[in-house]
Motif scaffolding. Structure first.
Motif, PDB file in Angstrom:
ATOM      1  N   SER A 126       0.820  -1.222   0.000  1.00 17.02           N
ATOM      2  CA  SER A 126       0.000   0.000   0.000  1.00 17.02           C
ATOM      3  C   SER A 126       0.846   1.259   0.000  1.00 17.02           C
ATOM      4  CB  SER A 126      -0.957   0.009   1.188  1.00 17.02           C
ATOM      5  OG  SER A 126      -0.228   0.087   2.381  1.00 17.02           O
ATOM      6  N   SER A 127       2.033   1.183   0.558  1.00 20.68           N
ATOM      7  CA  SER A 127       2.898   2.374   0.547  1.00 20.68           C
ATOM      8  C   SER A 127       3.429   2.651  -0.859  1.00 20.68           C
ATOM      9  CB  SER A 127       4.050   2.200   1.523  1.00 20.68           C
ATOM     10  OG  SER A 127       4.846   1.100   1.119  1.00 20.68           O
TER      11      SER A 127
ATOM     12  N   PHE B 188      -0.052   4.128  -2.954  1.00 17.59           N
ATOM     13  CA  PHE B 188      -0.572   5.434  -2.559  1.00 17.59           C
ATOM     14  C   PHE B 188       0.536   6.203  -1.835  1.00 17.59           C
ATOM     15  CE2 PHE B 188      -4.050   2.313  -2.249  1.00 17.59           C
ATOM     16  CZ  PHE B 188      -4.841   2.768  -3.291  1.00 17.59           C
ATOM     17  N   GLU B 189       0.773   7.411  -2.295  1.00 13.37           N
ATOM     18  CA  GLU B 189       1.827   8.201  -1.659  1.00 13.37           C
ATOM     19  C   GLU B 189       1.393   8.733  -0.312  1.00 13.37           C
ATOM     20  OE1 GLU B 189       3.194  11.120  -4.394  1.00 13.37           O
ATOM     21  OE2 GLU B 189       3.715   9.632  -5.876  1.00 13.37           O
ATOM     22  N   GLU B 190       0.132   9.064  -0.185  1.00 11.06           N
ATOM     23  CA  GLU B 190      -0.374   9.523   1.105  1.00 11.06           C
ATOM     24  C   GLU B 190      -1.675   8.773   1.389  1.00 11.06           C
ATOM     25  OE1 GLU B 190      -2.615  13.573   0.181  1.00 11.06           O
ATOM     26  OE2 GLU B 190      -0.457  13.661  -0.211  1.00 11.06           O
ATOM     27  N   PRO B 191      -1.997   8.596   2.658  1.00 13.39           N
ATOM     28  CA  PRO B 191      -3.198   7.830   3.003  1.00 13.39           C
ATOM     29  C   PRO B 191      -4.463   8.495   2.477  1.00 13.39           C
ATOM     30  CG  PRO B 191      -1.956   8.424   4.977  1.00 13.39           C
ATOM     31  CD  PRO B 191      -1.270   9.038   3.817  1.00 13.39           C
ATOM     32  N   ILE B 192      -5.414   7.673   2.128  1.00  6.06           N
ATOM     33  CA  ILE B 192      -6.711   8.163   1.672  1.00  6.06           C
ATOM     34  C   ILE B 192      -7.507   8.554   2.913  1.00  6.06           C
ATOM     35  CG2 ILE B 192      -8.840   7.550   0.463  1.00  6.06           C
ATOM     36  CD1 ILE B 192      -7.178   5.474  -1.084  1.00  6.06           C
ATOM     37  N   PRO B 193      -8.030   9.760   2.956  1.00  5.13           N
ATOM     38  CA  PRO B 193      -8.773  10.160   4.158  1.00  5.13           C
ATOM     39  C   PRO B 193     -10.063   9.343   4.302  1.00  5.13           C
ATOM     40  CG  PRO B 193      -8.825  11.906   2.481  1.00  5.13           C
ATOM     41  CD  PRO B 193      -7.933  10.827   1.965  1.00  5.13           C
TER      42      PRO B 193
ATOM     43  N   GLN C 110      -7.624   1.143   5.471  1.00  5.75           N
ATOM     44  CA  GLN C 110      -6.216   1.532   5.414  1.00  5.75           C
ATOM     45  C   GLN C 110      -5.425   0.981   6.610  1.00  5.75           C
ATOM     46  OE1 GLN C 110      -4.839   3.359   2.890  1.00  5.75           O
ATOM     47  NE2 GLN C 110      -2.806   3.363   3.782  1.00  5.75           N
TER      48      GLN C 110
END
Length: 120
Positions: free
Chosen positions: A64-65, A68-73, A78
């Motif tokens: 997952s890292s 996606f560069e940043e976590p999905i709000p 997640q």
């Protein structure tokens, strides 16, 4: 009132029939003749039951890292990682208890009773 397969005695016509549970017979209370014998057969029949039980495994999502560069709000999945469900089927053998009954005319039991009464 029916006792066994008889409603009344075939010898004297009496309607007072009793069930003797000790030796499984139907007997007339008026003339003491045994009208019917019953034999019970107890058996254990094997039956097989399939049981399905789920098994859950949660593993880290190492990729997952990279996706996606940043976590999905507000992503509920997640922090969990992968949720995998396995199914396990097991076969269990159980016993079913069955009872069958056979009935016979009571002449032989009546003869045995008379021989016992005369101590023969």
């Amino acid at each position: 009132k029916m006792r066994g397969s008889y409603q009344r005695c075939k010898y004297c016509g009496g309607e007072e029939l009793k069930v003797n549970r000790a030796n499984e017979t139907i007997q007339c209370e008026s003339c003491d003749h045994i009208l019917e014998e019953r034999y019970n057969d107890y058996r254990i029949m094997p039956i097989f039951i399939e049981r399905e039980s789920p098994f859950y495994a949660v593993t880290d999502d190492a990729l997952s890292s990279l996706k996606f560069e940043e976590p999905i709000p507000d992503d509920p999945f997640q922090p969990c990682g992968f949720i995998t469900a396995f199914s396990q089927i097991s076969v269990q053998q159980l016993g079913a208890f069955t009872l069958t009954a056979r009935t016979f005319p009571g002449e032989l039991a009546d003869l045995e009773r008379m021989l016992t009464d005369f101590n023969l």
